[in-house]
Scaffold this motif. Structure first.
Motif, PDB file in Angstrom:
ATOM      1  N   LEU A  88       0.827  -1.405  -0.013  1.00  0.00           N
ATOM      2  CA  LEU A  88      -0.232   0.099   0.107  1.00  0.00           C
ATOM      3  C   LEU A  88       0.765   1.406   0.321  1.00  0.00           C
ATOM      4  O   LEU A  88       1.705   1.419   0.969  1.00  0.00           O
ATOM      5  N   ALA A  89       0.798   2.128  -0.971  1.00  0.00           N
ATOM      6  CA  ALA A  89       1.486   3.310  -1.174  1.00  0.00           C
ATOM      7  C   ALA A  89       0.580   4.630  -1.368  1.00  0.00           C
ATOM      8  O   ALA A  89       1.304   5.555  -1.528  1.00  0.00           O
ATOM      9  N   PHE A  90      -0.679   4.344  -1.520  1.00  0.00           N
ATOM     10  CA  PHE A  90      -1.526   5.662  -1.895  1.00  0.00           C
ATOM     11  C   PHE A  90      -2.919   5.110  -1.465  1.00  0.00           C
ATOM     12  O   PHE A  90      -3.161   4.196  -1.473  1.00  0.00           O
ATOM     13  N   ALA A  91      -3.605   6.268  -0.715  1.00  0.00           N
ATOM     14  CA  ALA A  91      -4.972   6.233  -0.755  1.00  0.00           C
ATOM     15  C   ALA A  91      -5.471   7.628  -0.917  1.00  0.00           C
ATOM     16  O   ALA A  91      -4.767   8.807  -0.404  1.00  0.00           O
ATOM     17  N   GLY A  92      -6.584   7.740  -1.404  1.00  0.00           N
ATOM     18  CA  GLY A  92      -7.071   8.959  -1.937  1.00  0.00           C
ATOM     19  C   GLY A  92      -8.565   8.973  -2.712  1.00  0.00           C
ATOM     20  O   GLY A  92      -9.287   7.749  -2.644  1.00  0.00           O
ATOM     21  N   GLU A  93      -8.977   9.979  -3.423  1.00  0.00           N
ATOM     22  CA  GLU A  93     -10.277   9.972  -3.868  1.00  0.00           C
ATOM     23  C   GLU A  93     -10.347   9.834  -5.483  1.00  0.00           C
ATOM     24  O   GLU A  93     -11.301   9.639  -5.937  1.00  0.00           O
ATOM     25  N   ASN A  94      -8.934   9.872  -6.034  1.00  0.00           N
ATOM     26  CA  ASN A  94      -9.024  10.005  -7.553  1.00  0.00           C
ATOM     27  C   ASN A  94      -7.679   8.966  -7.918  1.00  0.00           C
ATOM     28  O   ASN A  94      -6.722   9.064  -7.598  1.00  0.00           O
ATOM     29  N   ALA A  95      -8.299   8.110  -9.066  1.00  0.00           N
ATOM     30  CA  ALA A  95      -7.400   6.982  -9.260  1.00  0.00           C
ATOM     31  C   ALA A  95      -6.154   7.712 -10.171  1.00  0.00           C
ATOM     32  O   ALA A  95      -5.098   7.289 -10.142  1.00  0.00           O
ATOM     33  N   GLU A  96      -6.583   8.735 -11.010  1.00  0.00           N
ATOM     34  CA  GLU A  96      -5.513   9.361 -11.851  1.00  0.00           C
ATOM     35  C   GLU A  96      -4.512  10.082 -10.960  1.00  0.00           C
ATOM     36  O   GLU A  96      -3.329   9.996 -11.313  1.00  0.00           O
ATOM     37  N   ASP A  97      -4.848  10.681  -9.897  1.00  0.00           N
ATOM     38  CA  ASP A  97      -3.818  11.369  -8.878  1.00  0.00           C
ATOM     39  C   ASP A  97      -3.149  10.041  -8.320  1.00  0.00           C
ATOM     40  O   ASP A  97      -1.763  10.288  -8.230  1.00  0.00           O
ATOM     41  N   GLY A  98      -3.811   8.787  -8.034  1.00  0.00           N
ATOM     42  CA  GLY A  98      -3.005   7.865  -7.586  1.00  0.00           C
ATOM     43  C   GLY A  98      -1.926   7.446  -8.284  1.00  0.00           C
ATOM     44  O   GLY A  98      -0.878   7.087  -8.076  1.00  0.00           O
ATOM     45  N   VAL A  99      -2.198   7.354  -9.726  1.00  0.00           N
ATOM     46  CA  VAL A  99      -1.238   6.982 -10.726  1.00  0.00           C
ATOM     47  C   VAL A  99      -0.083   7.776 -10.799  1.00  0.00           C
ATOM     48  O   VAL A  99       0.988   7.381 -10.711  1.00  0.00           O
ATOM     49  N   LEU A 100      -0.520   8.965 -10.882  1.00  0.00           N
ATOM     50  CA  LEU A 100       0.611  10.111 -10.598  1.00  0.00           C
ATOM     51  C   LEU A 100       1.615  10.019  -9.358  1.00  0.00           C
ATOM     52  O   LEU A 100       2.628  10.038  -9.448  1.00  0.00           O
ATOM     53  N   SER A 101       0.875   9.835  -8.285  1.00  0.00           N
ATOM     54  CA  SER A 101       1.598   9.692  -7.088  1.00  0.00           C
ATOM     55  C   SER A 101       2.347   8.617  -7.005  1.00  0.00           C
ATOM     56  O   SER A 101       3.736   8.764  -6.602  1.00  0.00           O
ATOM     57  N   LEU A 102       1.956   7.481  -7.332  1.00  0.00           N
ATOM     58  CA  LEU A 102       2.634   6.298  -7.580  1.00  0.00           C
ATOM     59  C   LEU A 102       3.963   6.396  -8.605  1.00  0.00           C
ATOM     60  O   LEU A 102       4.955   5.831  -8.145  1.00  0.00           O
ATOM     61  N   LEU A 103       3.826   6.971  -9.710  1.00  0.00           N
ATOM     62  CA  LEU A 103       4.622   7.131 -10.454  1.00  0.00           C
ATOM     63  C   LEU A 103       5.858   7.819 -10.013  1.00  0.00           C
ATOM     64  O   LEU A 103       7.100   7.635 -10.152  1.00  0.00           O
ATOM     65  N   LYS A 104       5.525   8.876  -9.209  1.00  0.00           N
ATOM     66  CA  LYS A 104       6.515   9.938  -8.831  1.00  0.00           C
ATOM     67  C   LYS A 104       7.322   9.217  -7.678  1.00  0.00           C
ATOM     68  O   LYS A 104       8.437   9.438  -7.461  1.00  0.00           O
ATOM     69  N   GLN A 105       6.475   8.416  -6.721  1.00  0.00           N
ATOM     70  CA  GLN A 105       7.310   7.527  -5.921  1.00  0.00           C
ATOM     71  C   GLN A 105       8.382   6.498  -6.452  1.00  0.00           C
ATOM     72  O   GLN A 105       9.248   6.415  -5.690  1.00  0.00           O
ATOM     73  N   SER A 106       7.846   6.094  -7.596  1.00  0.00           N
ATOM     74  CA  SER A 106       8.744   5.139  -8.253  1.00  0.00           C
ATOM     75  C   SER A 106       9.540   5.173  -9.549  1.00  0.00           C
ATOM     76  O   SER A 106      10.477   4.465  -9.442  1.00  0.00           O
ATOM     77  N   PHE A 107       9.515   6.071  -9.852  1.00  0.00           N
ATOM     78  CA  PHE A 107      10.255   6.640 -11.060  1.00  0.00           C
ATOM     79  C   PHE A 107      11.921   6.912 -10.700  1.00  0.00           C
ATOM     80  O   PHE A 107      12.106   7.505  -9.660  1.00  0.00           O
ATOM     81  N   SER A 108      12.534   6.193 -11.270  1.00  0.00           N
ATOM     82  CA  SER A 108      14.148   6.140 -11.320  1.00  0.00           C
ATOM     83  C   SER A 108      14.732   6.265 -12.505  1.00  0.00           C
ATOM     84  O   SER A 108      15.695   5.294 -12.344  1.00  0.00           O
ATOM     85  N   GLY A 109      14.180   6.569 -13.601  1.00  0.00           N
ATOM     86  CA  GLY A 109      14.942   6.540 -14.633  1.00  0.00           C
ATOM     87  C   GLY A 109      14.443   5.599 -15.909  1.00  0.00           C
ATOM     88  O   GLY A 109      14.986   5.370 -16.944  1.00  0.00           O
ATOM     89  N   GLN A 110      13.424   4.901 -15.458  1.00  0.00           N
ATOM     90  CA  GLN A 110      12.818   3.945 -16.220  1.00  0.00           C
ATOM     91  C   GLN A 110      12.356   4.567 -17.689  1.00  0.00           C
ATOM     92  O   GLN A 110      12.241   5.797 -17.649  1.00  0.00           O
ATOM     93  N   GLU A 111      12.378   3.710 -18.654  1.00  0.00           N
ATOM     94  CA  GLU A 111      12.039   4.195 -20.033  1.00  0.00           C
ATOM     95  C   GLU A 111      10.714   3.979 -20.632  1.00  0.00           C
ATOM     96  O   GLU A 111      10.161   4.661 -21.390  1.00  0.00           O
ATOM     97  N   ILE A 112       9.873   3.026 -19.795  1.00  0.00           N
ATOM     98  CA  ILE A 112       8.585   2.606 -20.522  1.00  0.00           C
ATOM     99  C   ILE A 112       7.572   2.528 -19.448  1.00  0.00           C
ATOM    100  O   ILE A 112       7.839   2.056 -18.279  1.00  0.00           O
ATOM    101  N   CYS A 113       6.456   3.133 -19.586  1.00  0.00           N
ATOM    102  CA  CYS A 113       5.382   2.979 -18.835  1.00  0.00           C
ATOM    103  C   CYS A 113       3.992   2.523 -19.343  1.00  0.00           C
ATOM    104  O   CYS A 113       3.536   3.222 -20.493  1.00  0.00           O
ATOM    105  N   THR A 114       3.700   1.329 -19.075  1.00  0.00           N
ATOM    106  CA  THR A 114       2.337   0.846 -19.908  1.00  0.00           C
ATOM    107  C   THR A 114       1.206   0.939 -18.985  1.00  0.00           C
ATOM    108  O   THR A 114       1.337   0.474 -17.830  1.00  0.00           O
ATOM    109  N   VAL A 115       0.122   1.507 -19.172  1.00  0.00           N
ATOM    110  CA  VAL A 115      -0.953   1.543 -18.497  1.00  0.00           C
ATOM    111  C   VAL A 115      -2.231   0.847 -19.173  1.00  0.00           C
ATOM    112  O   VAL A 115      -2.606   0.886 -20.408  1.00  0.00           O
ATOM    113  N   PHE A 116      -2.701   0.189 -18.175  1.00  0.00           N
ATOM    114  CA  PHE A 116      -4.167  -0.648 -18.710  1.00  0.00           C
ATOM    115  C   PHE A 116      -5.115  -0.010 -17.881  1.00  0.00           C
ATOM    116  O   PHE A 116      -5.222  -0.229 -16.553  1.00  0.00           O
ATOM    117  N   SER A 117      -6.092   0.632 -18.532  1.00  0.00           N
ATOM    118  CA  SER A 117      -7.377   0.968 -17.869  1.00  0.00           C
ATOM    119  C   SER A 117      -8.525   0.046 -17.722  1.00  0.00           C
ATOM    120  O   SER A 117      -8.687  -0.901 -18.377  1.00  0.00           O
TER     121      SER A 117
END
Length: 159
Positions: A88-117
């Motif tokens: 568990l790394a995020f709790a909030g009201e908006n899933a899109e904000d959650g994706v951005l929050s998790l990406l900001k927590q996780s990003f360390s120079g990766q090249e590819i992000c794949t999203v399945f909605s």
């Protein structure tokens, strides 16, 4: 865990004519599967698939099935929750904000992000997410697909 046990049982029934590449998250499984190359020697292929799985960070946005307090999070039933590699790394009201929050927590120079909605996510929300991710991570290759798992708003792999 049940899937891994079933796969190991199937391997046993096949008399060892297959290999199980154990992964911990759906994203890791996808990463391993996408690295499959039928032309590789089986031992090299297994090593490549295991390495591919290890390179994937899995981000999952779903809804809380009950109200609960976990660590720093006071979660209400139905609230958006985000998992990073099953933690568990995020709790909030908006899933899109959650994706951005998790990406900001996780990003360390990766090249590819794949999203399945997931099926309950609107096209408008997906486009808003696309714009937000591109603005925050302009060098990141972003690939978005509709029709993700039913239980998720978003399943995201970062590699």
């Amino acid at each position: 865990k049940n899937v891994l046990m079933a796969a190991q049982k199937a391997l046993e029934l096949l008399g060892g004519k297959a290999v199980v590449v154990a992964t911990k998250t759906l994203g890791q499984g996808l990463g391993a599967a996408l690295s499959f190359d039928a032309n590789m020697d089986s031992s090299e292929l297994v090593a490549e698939m295991e390495n591919a799985a290890k390179r994937v960070i899995t981000l999952e946005l779903t809804r809380a099935s009950r109200s609960v307090e976990i660590g720093q999070f006071n979660i209400k039933e139905g609230q958006v929750i985000g998992l990073r590699d099953d933690e568990l790394a995020f709790a909030g009201e908006n899933a899109e904000d959650g994706v951005l929050s998790l990406l900001k927590q996780s990003f360390s120079g990766q090249e590819i992000c794949t999203v399945f909605s997931g099926p309950n996510v609107t096209g408008e929300a997906v486009e808003k997410l696309r714009s937000s991710v591109k603005a925050a991570f302009p060098a990141l290759e972003l690939d978005i697909h509709t029709g993700g798992p039913d239980l998720y708003d978003y399943l995201v792999t970062l590699e």
